[in-house]
Enzyme design. Sequence first.
Site, PDB file in Angstrom:
ATOM      1  CG  ASP A  60      10.711  23.413  -6.942  1.00  0.00           C
ATOM      2  OD1 ASP A  60      11.374  23.917  -5.798  1.00  0.00           O
ATOM      3  OD2 ASP A  60      10.636  22.192  -7.269  1.00  0.00           O
ATOM      4  CG  ASN A 102       9.004  12.643 -11.887  1.00  0.00           C
ATOM      5  OD1 ASN A 102       8.513  11.756 -12.217  1.00  0.00           O
ATOM      6  ND2 ASN A 102       8.396  13.407 -11.313  1.00  0.00           N
ATOM      7  CD  GLN A 171       7.607  21.110  -9.142  1.00  0.00           C
ATOM      8  OE1 GLN A 171       7.501  20.297  -8.130  1.00  0.00           O
ATOM      9  NE2 GLN A 171       8.740  21.572  -9.293  1.00  0.00           N
ATOM     10  CG  ASP A 173       5.026  13.027 -11.613  1.00  0.00           C
ATOM     11  OD1 ASP A 173       5.189  14.146 -11.065  1.00  0.00           O
ATOM     12  OD2 ASP A 173       5.303  12.078 -11.144  1.00  0.00           O
ATOM     13  CG  ASP A 203      14.859  16.688 -10.300  1.00  0.00           C
ATOM     14  OD1 ASP A 203      15.624  16.942  -9.069  1.00  0.00           O
ATOM     15  OD2 ASP A 203      13.852  16.818 -10.425  1.00  0.00           O
ATOM     16  CE1 TYR A 207      10.432   9.102  -5.683  1.00  0.00           C
ATOM     17  CE2 TYR A 207      11.743  11.010  -6.737  1.00  0.00           C
ATOM     18  CZ  TYR A 207      11.301   9.951  -5.587  1.00  0.00           C
ATOM     19  OH  TYR A 207      12.164  10.419  -4.439  1.00  0.00           O
ATOM     20  CD  GLU A 210       3.439   7.474 -12.495  1.00  0.00           C
ATOM     21  OE1 GLU A 210       4.633   8.210 -12.487  1.00  0.00           O
ATOM     22  OE2 GLU A 210       2.989   7.045 -13.746  1.00  0.00           O
ATOM     23  CD  GLU A 245      17.164  14.637  -6.750  1.00  0.00           C
ATOM     24  OE1 GLU A 245      17.121  15.446  -5.682  1.00  0.00           O
ATOM     25  OE2 GLU A 245      16.203  14.532  -7.540  1.00  0.00           O
ATOM     26  CG  HIS A 310      19.764  22.462  -4.989  1.00  0.00           C
ATOM     27  ND1 HIS A 310      20.568  21.533  -5.198  1.00  0.00           N
ATOM     28  CD2 HIS A 310      18.511  22.084  -5.430  1.00  0.00           C
ATOM     29  CE1 HIS A 310      20.020  20.521  -5.866  1.00  0.00           C
ATOM     30  NE2 HIS A 310      18.635  20.869  -5.871  1.00  0.00           N
ATOM     31  CG  ASP A 311      16.735  20.167  -2.967  1.00  0.00           C
ATOM     32  OD1 ASP A 311      16.333  21.112  -2.964  1.00  0.00           O
ATOM     33  OD2 ASP A 311      17.083  18.979  -3.587  1.00  0.00           O
TER      34      ASP A 311
END
Length: 542
Positions: A60, A102, A171, A173, A203, A207, A210, A245, A310-311
């Site tokens: 990624d 994250n 990836q 968490d 980044d 998140y 939880e 972000e 970039h996204d």
Amino acid sequence: MQVDWYKDAVFYEVFVRAFADSDGDGIGDLAGLTSKLDYLRWLGVDAIWMLPIFPSPLRDDGYDVSDYYTIHPDYGTLADFRALMAAAHERDLKVLVELIPNHTSDQNAWFQASRDPQHPEHEKYRDWYVWSDTDQKYEESRIIFLDYEPSNWTYDEVRGAYFWHRFFHHQPDLNYDHPAVQREMLRIMQFWADLGVDGFRVDATPYLIEREGTSCENLPETHAYLKRMRKFLDAYAPGTLLLSEANQWPEDVRPYFGEGDEFQMNFHFPLMPRIFMALAQADRTPIEQILARTPELPEGCQWGSFLRCHDELTLEMVTPEEREFMWDFYAPEPRMRLNLGIRRRLAPLLENNRARIEVANSIFLTLIGSPVLYYGDEIGMGDNIWLDDRDGVRTPMQWEASENAGFSTAPAEQLAAPVIEDEIYGYRKINVAAQREDPDSLLNRMRELLRIRKKYPAFGRGELHLLEVHPHTGLAYLRATVAETLIIFNNLAPEPQTVSVDLADYAGKTPVDILTGETYPPITEELYVVELAGYGYCWLKI
């Protein structure tokens, strides 16, 4: 030292891998970026934000980190990083690195120990990630990468349990309920602060933690840790910027500023698609509506604005009807669409129409916050929708008309990504060298806009007041400090427009166009009239 330097800054987002290759291996690197700092200083940017540069399997583009304490060998060494920092600071350029708190790569040594009960460090790292015996937890959480992932849980055969991931399944968490994880991320920030970085772009901030029965986004516990990060940096390296972000609605982003004690900057994500929507509809209403939802910020805080990055151009925060409209208008080819967005660069989105590109940049540079310019957009680079995922907007920087666009001396087949070679956006036509020589080029126009923006602190520090303009094809607003007042007019339509606005509060003042030096008629009690060319704009000082 001015700790709020970011309020006056223009940021430049650079993908090191695609920017400049110093050693001929086909991959951009830190030494290559260092060799281009004089160009960035010439352009007029103040700060460089590098996409991830840490070791990674690159599944990624580096957002899957395998080691937070060194440099990916493709990009160089820590010595190269120190050289970049020294050269940047000599040129009065700030440097931001990307921090990905994250999640990590599944190849990170922490995860390898966490997943394997036989690993000698399993006990230490066992709870560093979010594990569960079932994939039925946190069911109210949305799946972000809808085109790739069927679930936020993936089963691991070695551990015999499910691990949580808000993004790709490779990836996992990190578990921020674990005190050791919280301490480790602070150590990582300390390490890079010791190397002299001026800030972190952080980044995926919503998140981190939880909780059952929630969306697992924007939780109080997440904010508590982010405040801890800020408190640590303020004490250890005062003036270090934290740029978040948080891809959320403005009212949901507001808590990420805290009371001035969390992030100094956050991106204003939902404004960006509405600039494109307003241009597509020749109507300022979408911009007015999102600004009406945009809260005031605490002292010392700032929005980050952008047109492209970039996204994909995210369409998460529009209605389904608006999303279909935007897809139909800007992404008629299915390959142009990704997840809930559009994977296109600025110039192709705006059909390479110079006037549309300029008025979009006029809004971007003057409306709100500190602008973040994506590499290559200053020359109108194109994209390659046939590359995988978002690679099509991450192609090599086009420096000149020589082979490989001057990006690398490697054979073309060894390049990290193919250069753009089509007739409209190909590097033989679109490149830095040619545009530097052309006084009428987009590059020289962008440089001039940045130069003038820098002369007027109101653009970064002033209050914003939208003006009621007739007709709705006009977008006009005040940017004002105690010392100066600027009025910006933008025409969202392709046809010339006569716009009128009530400026009676400024009767007797004589506006001067700061872009051309032209003196406009004095303001009176009557409606003030301005003639704008198709997609025209003017920046007036009164």
